[in-house]
Design a protein around this motif. Structure first.
Motif, PDB file in Angstrom:
ATOM      1  N   GLY A 175       2.976  -3.670  -4.147  1.00  0.00           N
ATOM      2  CA  GLY A 175       1.710  -3.900  -3.868  1.00  0.00           C
ATOM      3  C   GLY A 175       1.069  -3.104  -3.055  1.00  0.00           C
ATOM      4  N   VAL A 176       0.058  -2.385  -3.532  1.00  0.00           N
ATOM      5  CA  VAL A 176      -0.540  -1.234  -2.662  1.00  0.00           C
ATOM      6  C   VAL A 176      -1.974  -1.444  -2.717  1.00  0.00           C
ATOM      7  N   TRP A 177      -2.869  -0.581  -1.735  1.00  0.00           N
ATOM      8  CA  TRP A 177      -4.219  -0.829  -1.610  1.00  0.00           C
ATOM      9  C   TRP A 177      -5.097  -0.173  -2.764  1.00  0.00           C
ATOM     10  N   ASN A 178      -4.596   1.025  -3.228  1.00  0.00           N
ATOM     11  CA  ASN A 178      -5.287   1.637  -4.040  1.00  0.00           C
ATOM     12  C   ASN A 178      -4.427   2.146  -5.169  1.00  0.00           C
ATOM     13  N   PRO A 179      -4.144   1.239  -6.371  1.00  0.00           N
ATOM     14  CA  PRO A 179      -3.168   1.379  -7.283  1.00  0.00           C
ATOM     15  C   PRO A 179      -3.222   2.765  -8.100  1.00  0.00           C
ATOM     16  N   SER A 180      -4.554   2.938  -8.327  1.00  0.00           N
ATOM     17  CA  SER A 180      -4.441   4.127  -9.111  1.00  0.00           C
ATOM     18  C   SER A 180      -4.124   5.346  -8.424  1.00  0.00           C
ATOM     19  N   GLU A 181      -4.601   5.817  -7.225  1.00  0.00           N
ATOM     20  CA  GLU A 181      -4.119   6.538  -6.345  1.00  0.00           C
ATOM     21  C   GLU A 181      -2.694   6.742  -5.866  1.00  0.00           C
ATOM     22  N   VAL A 182      -2.128   5.640  -5.922  1.00  0.00           N
ATOM     23  CA  VAL A 182      -0.671   5.705  -5.732  1.00  0.00           C
ATOM     24  C   VAL A 182       0.119   5.980  -7.076  1.00  0.00           C
ATOM     25  N   GLU A 183      -0.284   5.545  -8.034  1.00  0.00           N
ATOM     26  CA  GLU A 183       0.241   5.893  -9.517  1.00  0.00           C
ATOM     27  C   GLU A 183       0.215   7.337  -9.717  1.00  0.00           C
ATOM     28  N   ASN A 184      -1.016   7.983  -9.365  1.00  0.00           N
ATOM     29  CA  ASN A 184      -0.956   9.520  -9.547  1.00  0.00           C
ATOM     30  C   ASN A 184       0.167  10.172  -8.757  1.00  0.00           C
ATOM     31  N   THR A 185       0.067   9.719  -7.412  1.00  0.00           N
ATOM     32  CA  THR A 185       1.266  10.398  -6.366  1.00  0.00           C
ATOM     33  C   THR A 185       2.562  10.063  -7.038  1.00  0.00           C
ATOM     34  N   TRP A 186       2.944   8.860  -7.486  1.00  0.00           N
ATOM     35  CA  TRP A 186       4.261   8.640  -7.876  1.00  0.00           C
ATOM     36  C   TRP A 186       4.693   9.538  -9.124  1.00  0.00           C
ATOM     37  N   ARG A 187       3.527   9.485 -10.044  1.00  0.00           N
ATOM     38  CA  ARG A 187       3.729  10.309 -11.237  1.00  0.00           C
ATOM     39  C   ARG A 187       4.111  11.672 -10.988  1.00  0.00           C
ATOM     40  N   GLU A 188       3.535  12.169 -10.225  1.00  0.00           N
ATOM     41  CA  GLU A 188       3.628  13.649  -9.551  1.00  0.00           C
ATOM     42  C   GLU A 188       5.212  13.876  -9.108  1.00  0.00           C
ATOM     43  N   GLY A 191       8.024  13.227 -11.699  1.00  0.00           N
ATOM     44  CA  GLY A 191       8.067  14.529 -13.039  1.00  0.00           C
ATOM     45  C   GLY A 191       7.141  13.944 -13.794  1.00  0.00           C
ATOM     46  N   GLY A 192       6.140  12.990 -13.734  1.00  0.00           N
ATOM     47  CA  GLY A 192       5.232  12.959 -14.856  1.00  0.00           C
ATOM     48  C   GLY A 192       5.272  11.318 -15.396  1.00  0.00           C
ATOM     49  N   SER A 193       6.137  10.636 -14.983  1.00  0.00           N
ATOM     50  CA  SER A 193       6.218   9.097 -15.810  1.00  0.00           C
ATOM     51  C   SER A 193       6.476   8.025 -14.669  1.00  0.00           C
ATOM     52  N   LEU A 194       6.014   7.116 -14.682  1.00  0.00           N
ATOM     53  CA  LEU A 194       6.541   5.794 -14.111  1.00  0.00           C
ATOM     54  C   LEU A 194       7.376   4.887 -14.779  1.00  0.00           C
ATOM     55  N   LYS A 195       7.960   5.581 -15.883  1.00  0.00           N
ATOM     56  CA  LYS A 195       8.796   4.682 -16.725  1.00  0.00           C
ATOM     57  C   LYS A 195      10.198   5.543 -16.500  1.00  0.00           C
ATOM     58  N   LEU A 196      11.060   4.908 -15.735  1.00  0.00           N
ATOM     59  CA  LEU A 196      12.476   5.766 -15.376  1.00  0.00           C
ATOM     60  C   LEU A 196      13.065   5.184 -16.695  1.00  0.00           C
ATOM     61  N   THR A 197      14.476   5.731 -17.025  1.00  0.00           N
ATOM     62  CA  THR A 197      15.297   5.612 -17.992  1.00  0.00           C
ATOM     63  C   THR A 197      15.828   4.057 -17.953  1.00  0.00           C
ATOM     64  N   ASN A 198      15.612   3.601 -16.781  1.00  0.00           N
ATOM     65  CA  ASN A 198      16.342   2.212 -16.590  1.00  0.00           C
ATOM     66  C   ASN A 198      15.594   1.068 -15.986  1.00  0.00           C
ATOM     67  N   CYS A 199      14.295   1.675 -15.841  1.00  0.00           N
ATOM     68  CA  CYS A 199      13.349   0.553 -14.942  1.00  0.00           C
ATOM     69  C   CYS A 199      12.038   1.125 -15.182  1.00  0.00           C
ATOM     70  N   ARG A 200      11.134   0.273 -15.262  1.00  0.00           N
ATOM     71  CA  ARG A 200       9.546   0.439 -15.097  1.00  0.00           C
ATOM     72  C   ARG A 200       9.145   0.299 -13.764  1.00  0.00           C
TER      73      ARG A 200
END
Length: 242
Positions: A175-188, A191-200
């Motif tokens: 749960g975050v205040w600005n999902p799109s902003e956090v998604e971009n930060t975590w993707r970076e 390594g570019g993806s929010l889908k780890l090999t064993n967890c989304r």
């Protein structure tokens, strides 16, 4: 990248935590003590990752410990803390993160003393940040042994049983205040993806006063369990222990 473990801060003592989860049909066990951090944990091993319920054992040591995870525990007290991602080359990862403009703690040596006296060692890496209501970044781990070596020892000790190795995590919902902003930060960071090999990894907007992991879904998780201010969705097979 691969999810190594989920960190959940608890105030219950380890015996209570073990009992509570074993009553759900899930074979949790006492992990051990982090002597230098004043903390202790209970672990539930799954097929390719685990859940860590982390608590303070010695307040005076924890208060003095200069360790990012201990500081987060003392700040939050209870509830989901963060996630840890496994890497096979923490030196290269540290270099890559820094080259992309992230300030890190550098590589930290870590160890845990188990109930039978074994000393388990690993290396950790954190992105430098202040503890606050904002979502903590994931941190990284490289184990001293291979996954195969670790799990063989755990099987030999009876800590990992057949029931453990059929369990997997489907997704972690933050749960975050600005999902799109956090998604971009975590993707970076990841390594570019929010889908780890064993967890989304998923983010959703929250109105809570603190950004944190809110729900953990096991694969085929349909049974809701609230534990120490964390929400789990467990598979039906876990109810067999009741």
């Amino acid at each position: 990248m691969e999810l190594d473990h989920i960190v959940h801060f608890v105030q219950k003592n380890p015996k209570e935590t073990v009992t509570d989860w074993q009553m759900q049909g899930l074979p949790a066990s006492f992990g051990g003590q982090h002597i230098n951090w004043g903390t202790q944990n209970v672990l539930l091993y799954l097929k390719n990752c685990y859940i860590e319920w982390l608590s303070v054992e010695k307040q005076e040591i924890a208060t003095e410990a200069e360790h990012p995870l201990t500081r987060l525990l003392l700040h939050d007290q209870i509830g989901f803390g963060t996630i840890c991602v496994r890497t096979q080359n923490i030196v290269e990862l540290n270099k890559d993160l820094r080259e992309r403009g992230n300030e890190t703690t550098g590589i930290l040596d870590a160890e845990r003393r188990t109930a039978d006296g074994e000393l388990i060692k690993w290396k950790m890496l954190f992105i430098k940040e202040s503890v606050s209501a904002k979502l903590p970044m994931p941190f990284f781990i490289e184990w001293q042994e291979t996954d195969e070596q670790r799990y063989k020892k755990l099987r030999d000790k009876g800590i990992v049983q057949a029931a453990n190795e059929v369990l997997t995590i489907d997704r972690c919902v933050f749960g975050v205040w600005n999902p799109s902003e956090v998604e971009n930060t975590w993707r970076e960071i990841l390594g570019g993806s929010l889908k780890l090999t064993n967890c989304r990894i998923e983010f959703r907007k929250t109105t809570e006063t603190q950004e944190r992991l809110e729900e953990v879904y096991f694969m085929n998780g349909t049974n809701k369990l609230e534990f120490e201010q964390g929400l789990y969705w467990l598979p039906p097979l876990s109810l067999g222990g009741r």
